[in-house]
Structures are given as structure tokens and as C-alpha cells.
Write a protein that holds these residues in place. Structure first.
Motif: not given
Length: 164
Positions: A57-66
Motif C-alpha cells: 500500500l502506498l499512501y499519504h500521511f495526511h495528518m503529517s506536516t513539515g
């Protein structure tokens, strides 16, 4: 360089609603059930995937910033270069997990060993090939001495808020 635009193909559902105290790798989420709901229009692309026991699974760490270029990883107290870790705060917030594929029903994949936050946008799925993807002779750098901890270590808040 030009920007790259990527559109999610679906969403990953899991029992994890809080980033703290999550498993840090699929080996720490053994038998934890989740599901993936793929956009209906993309469901024909799931043809023949059910014959595979594991998928990437390739996914977006949507809660991660910076991000920081050096971090203290979960398995060790020493500071390490970001790209020698799997820390979630990254320049391109892309995550990778190998999970077990239990079954497919229409546009829904039922998976096991999910170590992903509920509601995570899925970017892509790729099949795991044991002859292509397994390298028993691989060396894991600084983490070599700590690999046996990955199944027991849980996340904390160190990657929740950006420092920069």
C-alpha cells in the motif's frame, strides 16, 4: 523541478483513530483487520489481485506536516538522518506498508496487519512478489540491532507536531 499531482484512489480504514500508540510497522499489527475502499470506477483494476497473499500500500500521511532532516526514530534513542528511517514526517508524506490481502468484495479489499491511521488516502496498490521483493541477505544499517523490537514498539507523539 515541476510539482507532481497525485490523486488518491481510495481510502484505508483501520481501528486506529489516534496517531499515538499505533504499531510502527505491519509486524506490530499482526492480524489487525482493516479494509480499503477503492473508487468504484477503478474497481476493474482489482482483477486478478485476489490471487496474491500480500500487497504493498502506498499512501499519504495526511495528518503529517513539515519535516526535520534528522529525527529520533521509534526504535532507538539516537538521532538519525530522516531518509534512514521510516518516520512519517517527510518532504513528500508518502507511506508504505505490506499487508495481507484477505479477500476482495467489489471495490472493497479486506486486509490484515494494517498499521495505518483510519481514513488514510490510498495512492496505489502493488502486488508483493516473493521472488522480486524478498532479499534475505539485506542489511538494515543502524536498525539491524533493533529489528526484533518493531513488533512491540508503539508510536508516540514525537512526529505529531512539526518542529519547524
Amino acid at each position: 523541478m515541476d510539482d507532481i499531482r497525485i490523486r488518491p484512489i481510495g481510502v484505508i480504514n483501520s481501528p486506529y483513530t489516534d496517531r499515538a500508540n499505533m504499531p510502527i510497522q505491519p509486524c506490530g499489527a499482526r492480524d489487525v483487520a482493516g479494509r480499503i475502499v477503492i473508487e468504484e470506477a477503478l474497481a476493474p483494476g482489482l482483477k486478478d489481485l485476489e490471487g496474491f497473499s500480500h500487497i504493498y500500500l502506498l499512501y499519504h500521511f495526511h495528518m503529517s506536516t513539515g519535516f526535520d532532516l534528522t529525527v529520533v526514530p521509534f526504535m532507538e534513542p539516537a538521532e538519525r538522518g530522516l531518509f534512514s528511517t521510516r518516520a512519517p514526517r517527510r518532504p513528500n508524506q508518502i507511506g508504505l506498508s505490506i499487508v495481507r490481502l484477505e479477500r476482495i468484495e467489489g471495490n472493497t479489499l479486506h486486509i490484515l496487519d494494517v498499521d495505518v491511521l483510519d481514513g488514510t488516502p490510498l495512492l496505489d496498490i502493488k502486488p508483493y512478489f516473493k521472488t522480486f521483493d524478498a532479499f534475505p541477505e539485506a542489511i538494515s544499517g543502524w536498525a539491524e540491532a533493533h529489528q526484533n523490537k518493531a513488533g512491540q514498539v508503539r508510536s508516540d507523539t514525537r512526529f505529531v507536531s512539526p518542529k519547524t
